[in-house]
Design a protein around this motif. Structure first.
Motif, mmCIF file in Angstrom:
data_model
loop_
_atom_site.group_PDB
_atom_site.id
_atom_site.type_symbol
_atom_site.label_atom_id
_atom_site.label_comp_id
_atom_site.label_asym_id
_atom_site.label_seq_id
_atom_site.Cartn_x
_atom_site.Cartn_y
_atom_site.Cartn_z
ATOM 1 N N THR A 90 42.800 12.265 47.148
ATOM 2 C CA THR A 90 44.145 13.307 47.390
ATOM 3 C C THR A 90 44.924 13.702 46.238
ATOM 4 N N ARG A 91 44.886 12.679 45.552
ATOM 5 C CA ARG A 91 45.789 12.917 44.248
ATOM 6 C C ARG A 91 45.070 13.143 43.028
ATOM 7 N N TRP B 12 49.591 23.452 55.930
ATOM 8 C CA TRP B 12 50.464 23.117 57.103
ATOM 9 C C TRP B 12 50.299 24.185 58.242
ATOM 10 N N VAL B 13 49.989 25.326 57.914
ATOM 11 C CA VAL B 13 49.884 26.381 58.987
ATOM 12 C C VAL B 13 48.283 26.148 59.510
ATOM 13 N N LEU C 223 41.882 17.894 54.921
ATOM 14 C CA LEU C 223 42.248 19.145 54.255
ATOM 15 C C LEU C 223 42.682 18.757 52.787
ATOM 16 N N MET C 224 43.484 17.725 52.742
ATOM 17 C CA MET C 224 43.955 17.224 51.223
ATOM 18 C C MET C 224 42.878 16.578 50.594
ATOM 19 N N GLN D 14 54.267 16.638 54.180
ATOM 20 C CA GLN D 14 52.818 16.112 54.665
ATOM 21 C C GLN D 14 51.815 16.424 53.862
ATOM 22 N N PHE D 15 52.008 17.453 53.087
ATOM 23 C CA PHE D 15 50.724 18.174 52.198
ATOM 24 C C PHE D 15 50.951 17.735 50.682
ATOM 25 N N ALA D 16 52.237 18.211 50.371
ATOM 26 C CA ALA D 16 52.483 17.978 48.853
ATOM 27 C C ALA D 16 52.595 16.319 48.609
ATOM 28 N N ASP D 17 52.895 15.381 49.378
ATOM 29 C CA ASP D 17 53.171 14.103 48.885
ATOM 30 C C ASP D 17 51.758 13.413 48.863
#
Length: 449
Positions: A282-283, A169-170, A198-199, A249-252
């Protein structure tokens, strides 16, 4: 000591740093430049014109720094790897001297009984890859997997814990949306693309690990719980948007294989329709998730703030750190409960937690007292103990940071370290917070009260 705050016997106690913030010598021994070296040397980007060319000189002083860790009783050390030190062009040619630095660091940690915990990416993308589009290029997932596999093959025999990304996120909020961090872009349309790639990259690296690794791999998110400023529907809705943007936004995509619908609401036509097949990448199954927790945000509706239409409200009569963050340990408890409710009981580590406060100058022979930092750590460790008693599946805690360091674009003025660094002489002086944390580790938490 009453033992009221005893942690499990196998709980891991550590401290954390990152490469660009402490290593210095960014181009030594054949290393390539990173986006942070480029950004830091761009006039006007860094407070006081600071940069990481020397930083804490850890590249040359790592052995004595490991001895410091041993003196504190650290059981584990979380560090990051400078991608361009290992692959100067980001892909292709390996720089043996750069890889050897991390191999020597790992060996030195093991010699001192300290478990290495390596993060592959803590914001310092090779400049050569930024020239090819950086995280805006879909090929970045393959670049990252190639880099990751090089490290896994070289070090997984001695490194039992790996994280793919630190705080994506950063990277996107500061680097692609607001321009306050490298690479310094300000573009509403770029931010979701960089975030998604990124993901994808994290997933590709985890896939690579499953092929050659034998231990544990995960990913690290910064979580900042959001609380509505009032019960007004507009404030509640703004809080939901802010939470989706920062915390989901990133964990999901990593853990659920989807995005929260509020992101499309926030970004409008700047939100792409990502291919459904991407979410299979991503997952990926993770062995753990790292959570970096510092503070909370109280949120109000603010139509003038794009894209979230939300802004934080500073809370009166509360302690705030030098970075303006409210000290709010209840947020850690709330974060861990909410994370388990949404994502299940994946093993968690608190991979960063700490505070920047003003430290007085070091006077020879005097104790460097930092009572506010000691209080911050005590409150958050007690809160963590309560969260674990309530069922949080937390396996370890890493204080941020081992050393005072380069606090990114804020320069050297913001000190998070347990150990004071005189940046002119490189002298290390443990603070009262270091001694406090050493007592916590030695007592397994009993010294907390």
């Amino acid at each position: 000591m009453t033992g009221r705050f005893l942690f499990p016997a196998d709980f891991v106690w550590g401290a954390a740093t990152s490469a660009y913030q402490i290593e210095g010598s960014p181009l030594a021994d054949g290393a390539g430049p990173s986006i942070w070296q480029r950004y830091a040397h761009t006039p006007g980007m860094m407070a006081n014109g600071d940069h990481g060319d020397v930083a804490c000189d850890h590249y040359r002083r790592y052995r004595s720094d490991v001895q410091l860790m041993k003196a504190l009783g650290l059981q584990s050390y979380r560090f990051s790897i400078n991608w361009a030190r290992v692959l100067p062009e980001g892909t292709g040619r390996i720089n043996p001297a750069g890889l050897d630095f991390y191999s020597r660091l790992v060996d030195t940690l093991l010699e001192h009984g300290i478990v290495p915990n390596a993060t592959l990416f803590h914001w310092d993308l090779p400049a050569a890859l930024d020239d090819r589009g950086g995280w805006l290029n879909r090929d970045s997932a393959h670049w990252f997997a190639e880099y990751a596999e090089v490290l896994f093959k070289a070090l997984d025999d001695r490194v039992p814990m790996w994280a793919t990304l630190n705080e994506p996120w950063v990277v996107t909020d500061g680097g692609y949306l607001h321009g306050t961090l490298a690479p310094g872009h300000r573009n509403l349309y770029e931010a979701p693309i960089a975030a998604h790639n990124l993901m994808r990259a994290s997933g590709a690296a985890i896939q690579a690990y499953r092929g050659v690794g034998r231990h544990q791999v995960g990913v690290v998110f910064n979580i900042e719980p959001k609380y509505p400023a009032s019960e007004r529907a507009d404030d509640v809705a703004a809080t939901v948007r802010a939470h989706a943007y920062m915390n989901q936004q990133f964990a999901d995509p990593a853990l659920l294989g989807s995005y929260p619908p509020q992101l499309k609401e926030c970004f409008g036509d700047a939100w792409p329709d990502f291919p459904a097949s991407d979410f299979g990448l991503t997952r990926q199954k993770v062995d753990f998730v790292g959570i970096n927790y510092y503070t909370r945000a109280v949120v109000r509706d603010d139509p003038a703030q794009s894209p979230l239409r939300a802004s934080p409200v500073r809370q009166p009569n509360r302690t705030h750190t030098e970075t303006g963050w409210e000290v709010y340990e209840q947020g850690l408890i709330d974060t861990l409960a909410a994370f388990a409710q949404r994502y299940g009981h994946t093993p968690l580590y608190i991979t960063e937690n700490g505070a920047a406060f003003y430290d007085p100058p070091v006077v020879e022979g005097d104790t460097l007292d930092d009572p506010l930092r000691v209080d911050y750590l005590r409150r958050h460790l007690r809160a963590l103990h309560k969260a674990m008693a309530d069922g949080a599946n937390v396996k370890g805690y890493y204080a941020w940071s081992l050393l005072d360091n380069l606090e990114w674009s804020l320069g050297f003025a913001k000190r998070f370290g347990l150990v004071h660094v005189d940046f002119a002489t490189q002298k290390r002086t443990p603070k009262a917070s270091a001694r406090f944390y050493a007592q916590v580790i030695a007592s397994g938490g009993a010294s907390l009260g």
